[in-house]
Design a protein around this motif. Sequence first.
Motif, PDB file in Angstrom:
ATOM      1  N   ASP A  56      40.440  27.025  44.243  1.00  0.00           N
ATOM      2  CA  ASP A  56      41.283  27.356  45.396  1.00  0.00           C
ATOM      3  C   ASP A  56      41.017  28.775  45.903  1.00  0.00           C
ATOM      4  OD1 ASP A  56      42.510  24.892  45.312  1.00  0.00           O
ATOM      5  OD2 ASP A  56      44.259  25.594  44.189  1.00  0.00           O
ATOM      6  N   TYR A  57      40.944  29.738  45.011  1.00  0.00           N
ATOM      7  CA  TYR A  57      40.844  31.151  45.408  1.00  0.00           C
ATOM      8  C   TYR A  57      39.414  31.678  45.426  1.00  0.00           C
ATOM      9  CZ  TYR A  57      45.874  31.038  44.822  1.00  0.00           C
ATOM     10  OH  TYR A  57      47.195  30.709  44.932  1.00  0.00           O
ATOM     11  N   GLY A  58      38.472  30.976  44.797  1.00  0.00           N
ATOM     12  CA  GLY A  58      37.065  31.379  44.857  1.00  0.00           C
ATOM     13  C   GLY A  58      36.667  32.453  43.861  1.00  0.00           C
ATOM     14  N   VAL A  59      37.540  33.437  43.643  1.00  0.00           N
ATOM     15  CA  VAL A  59      37.245  34.503  42.680  1.00  0.00           C
ATOM     16  C   VAL A  59      38.513  34.773  41.869  1.00  0.00           C
ATOM     17  CG1 VAL A  59      36.357  36.846  42.322  1.00  0.00           C
ATOM     18  CG2 VAL A  59      35.854  35.664  44.472  1.00  0.00           C
ATOM     19  N   LEU A  60      38.394  34.725  40.556  1.00  0.00           N
ATOM     20  CA  LEU A  60      39.518  35.091  39.690  1.00  0.00           C
ATOM     21  C   LEU A  60      39.187  36.418  39.012  1.00  0.00           C
ATOM     22  CD1 LEU A  60      40.319  31.653  37.974  1.00  0.00           C
ATOM     23  CD2 LEU A  60      41.407  32.678  40.001  1.00  0.00           C
ATOM     24  N   VAL A  61      40.134  37.354  39.083  1.00  0.00           N
ATOM     25  CA  VAL A  61      39.929  38.682  38.508  1.00  0.00           C
ATOM     26  C   VAL A  61      40.847  38.849  37.301  1.00  0.00           C
ATOM     27  CG1 VAL A  61      40.107  41.154  38.973  1.00  0.00           C
ATOM     28  CG2 VAL A  61      39.317  39.602  40.778  1.00  0.00           C
ATOM     29  N   PHE A  62      40.256  39.256  36.190  1.00  0.00           N
ATOM     30  CA  PHE A  62      41.014  39.510  34.954  1.00  0.00           C
ATOM     31  C   PHE A  62      40.767  40.967  34.587  1.00  0.00           C
ATOM     32  CE2 PHE A  62      41.510  34.962  33.781  1.00  0.00           C
ATOM     33  CZ  PHE A  62      40.493  34.389  34.535  1.00  0.00           C
ATOM     34  N   ARG A  63      41.813  41.765  34.524  1.00  0.00           N
ATOM     35  CA  ARG A  63      41.651  43.192  34.189  1.00  0.00           C
ATOM     36  C   ARG A  63      41.854  43.419  32.690  1.00  0.00           C
ATOM     37  NH1 ARG A  63      39.438  45.963  38.587  1.00  0.00           N
ATOM     38  NH2 ARG A  63      40.231  45.016  40.479  1.00  0.00           N
ATOM     39  N   ASN A  64      41.344  44.551  32.216  1.00  0.00           N
ATOM     40  CA  ASN A  64      41.601  45.027  30.835  1.00  0.00           C
ATOM     41  C   ASN A  64      41.253  44.015  29.751  1.00  0.00           C
ATOM     42  OD1 ASN A  64      42.721  47.499  31.820  1.00  0.00           O
ATOM     43  ND2 ASN A  64      44.537  46.328  32.385  1.00  0.00           N
ATOM     44  N   CYS A 103      39.538  35.072  49.963  1.00  0.00           N
ATOM     45  CA  CYS A 103      39.236  34.671  48.581  1.00  0.00           C
ATOM     46  C   CYS A 103      39.687  35.776  47.632  1.00  0.00           C
ATOM     47  CB  CYS A 103      37.753  34.364  48.391  1.00  0.00           C
ATOM     48  SG  CYS A 103      36.628  35.693  48.815  1.00  0.00           S
ATOM     49  N   GLY A 104      39.954  35.382  46.396  1.00  0.00           N
ATOM     50  CA  GLY A 104      40.331  36.360  45.381  1.00  0.00           C
ATOM     51  C   GLY A 104      41.775  36.204  44.923  1.00  0.00           C
ATOM     52  N   ALA A 105      41.947  36.122  43.602  1.00  0.00           N
ATOM     53  CA  ALA A 105      43.285  36.122  43.005  1.00  0.00           C
ATOM     54  C   ALA A 105      43.189  36.849  41.678  1.00  0.00           C
ATOM     55  CB  ALA A 105      43.790  34.694  42.789  1.00  0.00           C
ATOM     56  N   GLU A 106      44.253  37.579  41.364  1.00  0.00           N
ATOM     57  CA  GLU A 106      44.285  38.298  40.097  1.00  0.00           C
ATOM     58  C   GLU A 106      45.087  37.472  39.090  1.00  0.00           C
ATOM     59  OE1 GLU A 106      44.173  42.351  40.460  1.00  0.00           O
ATOM     60  OE2 GLU A 106      44.751  42.753  38.396  1.00  0.00           O
ATOM     61  N   VAL A 107      44.518  37.318  37.907  1.00  0.00           N
ATOM     62  CA  VAL A 107      45.189  36.546  36.856  1.00  0.00           C
ATOM     63  C   VAL A 107      45.807  37.544  35.888  1.00  0.00           C
ATOM     64  CG1 VAL A 107      44.935  34.792  35.077  1.00  0.00           C
ATOM     65  CG2 VAL A 107      43.475  34.714  37.118  1.00  0.00           C
ATOM     66  N   ILE A 108      47.118  37.478  35.758  1.00  0.00           N
ATOM     67  CA  ILE A 108      47.845  38.429  34.915  1.00  0.00           C
ATOM     68  C   ILE A 108      48.383  37.703  33.682  1.00  0.00           C
ATOM     69  CG2 ILE A 108      49.859  39.987  34.893  1.00  0.00           C
ATOM     70  CD1 ILE A 108      49.164  40.085  38.068  1.00  0.00           C
ATOM     71  N   GLY A 109      48.306  38.387  32.545  1.00  0.00           N
ATOM     72  CA  GLY A 109      48.884  37.817  31.324  1.00  0.00           C
ATOM     73  C   GLY A 109      47.960  36.875  30.587  1.00  0.00           C
ATOM     74  N   PHE A 137      35.383  36.094  37.788  1.00  0.00           N
ATOM     75  CA  PHE A 137      34.861  34.748  37.550  1.00  0.00           C
ATOM     76  C   PHE A 137      34.882  34.046  38.906  1.00  0.00           C
ATOM     77  CE2 PHE A 137      36.136  30.383  35.621  1.00  0.00           C
ATOM     78  CZ  PHE A 137      34.828  29.934  35.691  1.00  0.00           C
ATOM     79  N   TRP A 138      33.689  33.905  39.517  1.00  0.00           N
ATOM     80  CA  TRP A 138      33.659  33.367  40.882  1.00  0.00           C
ATOM     81  C   TRP A 138      33.089  31.959  40.907  1.00  0.00           C
ATOM     82  CZ3 TRP A 138      30.507  37.708  39.695  1.00  0.00           C
ATOM     83  CH2 TRP A 138      29.129  37.477  39.674  1.00  0.00           C
ATOM     84  N   MET A 177      51.314  33.239  32.154  1.00  0.00           N
ATOM     85  CA  MET A 177      50.190  33.504  33.064  1.00  0.00           C
ATOM     86  C   MET A 177      50.689  33.497  34.506  1.00  0.00           C
ATOM     87  SD  MET A 177      46.585  31.491  33.319  1.00  0.00           S
ATOM     88  CE  MET A 177      47.070  29.918  33.996  1.00  0.00           C
ATOM     89  N   ASP A 178      50.231  34.506  35.261  1.00  0.00           N
ATOM     90  CA  ASP A 178      50.639  34.606  36.655  1.00  0.00           C
ATOM     91  C   ASP A 178      49.370  34.758  37.504  1.00  0.00           C
ATOM     92  OD1 ASP A 178      52.276  34.866  38.820  1.00  0.00           O
ATOM     93  OD2 ASP A 178      52.674  37.009  38.506  1.00  0.00           O
ATOM     94  N   ILE A 179      49.256  33.972  38.572  1.00  0.00           N
ATOM     95  CA  ILE A 179      48.070  34.032  39.437  1.00  0.00           C
ATOM     96  C   ILE A 179      48.505  34.541  40.802  1.00  0.00           C
ATOM     97  CG2 ILE A 179      46.190  32.683  40.481  1.00  0.00           C
ATOM     98  CD1 ILE A 179      46.494  30.705  38.123  1.00  0.00           C
ATOM     99  N   GLN A 180      48.056  35.761  41.147  1.00  0.00           N
ATOM    100  CA  GLN A 180      48.493  36.373  42.405  1.00  0.00           C
ATOM    101  C   GLN A 180      47.330  36.517  43.377  1.00  0.00           C
ATOM    102  OE1 GLN A 180      50.357  40.118  41.400  1.00  0.00           O
ATOM    103  NE2 GLN A 180      52.145  39.096  40.534  1.00  0.00           N
ATOM    104  N   PRO A 181      47.409  35.846  44.534  1.00  0.00           N
ATOM    105  CA  PRO A 181      46.352  36.021  45.552  1.00  0.00           C
ATOM    106  C   PRO A 181      46.259  37.488  45.956  1.00  0.00           C
ATOM    107  CG  PRO A 181      47.861  34.261  46.173  1.00  0.00           C
ATOM    108  CD  PRO A 181      48.460  34.922  44.969  1.00  0.00           C
ATOM    109  N   ILE A 182      45.028  38.000  46.131  1.00  0.00           N
ATOM    110  CA  ILE A 182      44.871  39.404  46.513  1.00  0.00           C
ATOM    111  C   ILE A 182      44.171  39.545  47.858  1.00  0.00           C
ATOM    112  CG2 ILE A 182      45.039  40.561  44.282  1.00  0.00           C
ATOM    113  CD1 ILE A 182      42.114  40.202  43.835  1.00  0.00           C
ATOM    114  N   HIS A 183      43.791  38.427  48.460  1.00  0.00           N
ATOM    115  CA  HIS A 183      43.119  38.475  49.750  1.00  0.00           C
ATOM    116  C   HIS A 183      43.334  37.144  50.457  1.00  0.00           C
ATOM    117  CE1 HIS A 183      39.736  38.388  52.599  1.00  0.00           C
ATOM    118  NE2 HIS A 183      39.967  39.679  52.669  1.00  0.00           N
ATOM    119  N   ALA A 184      43.371  37.178  51.801  1.00  0.00           N
ATOM    120  CA  ALA A 184      43.626  35.939  52.546  1.00  0.00           C
ATOM    121  C   ALA A 184      42.456  34.957  52.427  1.00  0.00           C
ATOM    122  CB  ALA A 184      43.871  36.265  54.010  1.00  0.00           C
TER     123      ALA A 184
END
Length: 276
Positions: free
Chosen positions: A36-44, A10-16, A242-243, A1-8
């Motif tokens: 910490d990031y406020g919003v987690l985004v999971f694609r696909n 709020c928002g992080a993308e969760v990969i894997g 998921f916010w 699992m990798d958590i990458q911030p996508i905005h200064a």
Amino acid sequence: MDIQPIHAGCGAEVIGVDLEHLSSAQAEELIRAHADYGVLVFRNQSLTPDAQLAAAEAFGPINVNRFFARVPENERVALVLKEPDQETNVGGGWHTDHSYDEVPAMGSMLYAVELPPIGGDTIFASMYAAYDALSDGLKETLEGLSAVHSSRHVFGRAGVRQAKPDPRYHSPDLATQDAVHPVIIRHPVSGRPALYVNPGFTLHLDGWTEQESRPLLDYLYQVATRPEHTYRHRWEPGTVAFWDNRCTWHYALNDYQGHRRLMHRVTIDGVALEAA
Ligand SMILES: O=C(O)CCC(=O)C(=O)O
Ligand SMILES: [Fe+2]
């Protein structure tokens, strides 16, 4: 699992991560990232309503929204829908979910099923960033204040929703309870101070009239919605956002008239909020 911030802000993308097969170790790490990031985004992702509910349960007990229509497959999953012939959308103004509850929901998990060809983004704003942007003097003043929140004007009998019957909402008689929360909360997971008033559900500062509260609330709302503090989220079918309802607001854009947009939402219980 990798958590990458996508905005200064709020928002992080969760990969894997496949939300249908979430391990408890992953869920534990994600609860921290969520705060910490406020919003987690999971694609696909590919989630039936039952599977979405099971994924949400990994983060806490489910809180079934008392005003929203439910999906036919599972009555604990809320329907967030706009049909081509409907003019208004759900959540089309800045708010955070459930601040009208005495114990507000910790988060909402929204899964995109069907989207318009263009438009239908959701904008999120960081309430950590809003707090951090205030002067020390104003922070200190706000730390001594509470605010009154309500669902009556939105979901109640006199609410805007009831002007015309709308199959997307029900039970206006349950919109009776108001709630008082600190204006600056200490986030129960991250420990960080966050601004906790919002244009959708906050009526006034506790002990102040609406008229007295208006200028200060309006100023706070202006700071909170500075473009620098917001992340604009673009959906694809299968995207989950998921916010955290304690450190973010959101705004669903209504810019796709004549098209259908269908989302499934599960909300998770929170805790009573304490002042920072
Ligand atoms: O449809 C959206 O993007 C968000 C709607 C909303 O406010 C919610 O589901 O809480
Ligand atoms: Fe919402």
